[in-house]
Scaffold this motif. Structure first.
Motif: not given
Length: 88
Positions: A1-22, A39-42
């Protein structure tokens, strides 16, 4: 198990797809806690929920990072690196 995330460069400013679980909203079901894909706001339910839609979204799309969609929480999780992260 890694202690750091190697995907932080994929984070985007997102808009929520719904007010609850879609998916739970569409099927008239309930959830425990919510997660939002950075990544997509889901918006999906957490693994403590019976449907686990946030994890299912990761499995279907490969989008690695979710953030808690609960008020006052700013932590995230990288599914690939299996590590908690702080998401601004």
């Amino acid at each position: 198990m890694r202690s750091t995330c190697t995907h932080l460069n994929q984070i985007h400013q997102v808009t929520p797809s719904a007010v609850g679980c879609q998916e739970c909203l569409a099927m008239g079901d309930r959830w425990v806690h919510l997660r939002i894909c950075q990544i997509c706001g889901h918006v999906g339910c957490c693994d403590s929920s019976k449907n686990k839609h946030a994890t299912h979204h990761f499995q279907m799309t490969g989008h690695p990072i979710v953030k808690s969609f609960e008020s006052g929480e700013n932590w995230g999780w990288c599914y690939v690196d299996h590590t908690f992260i702080e998401v601004p």
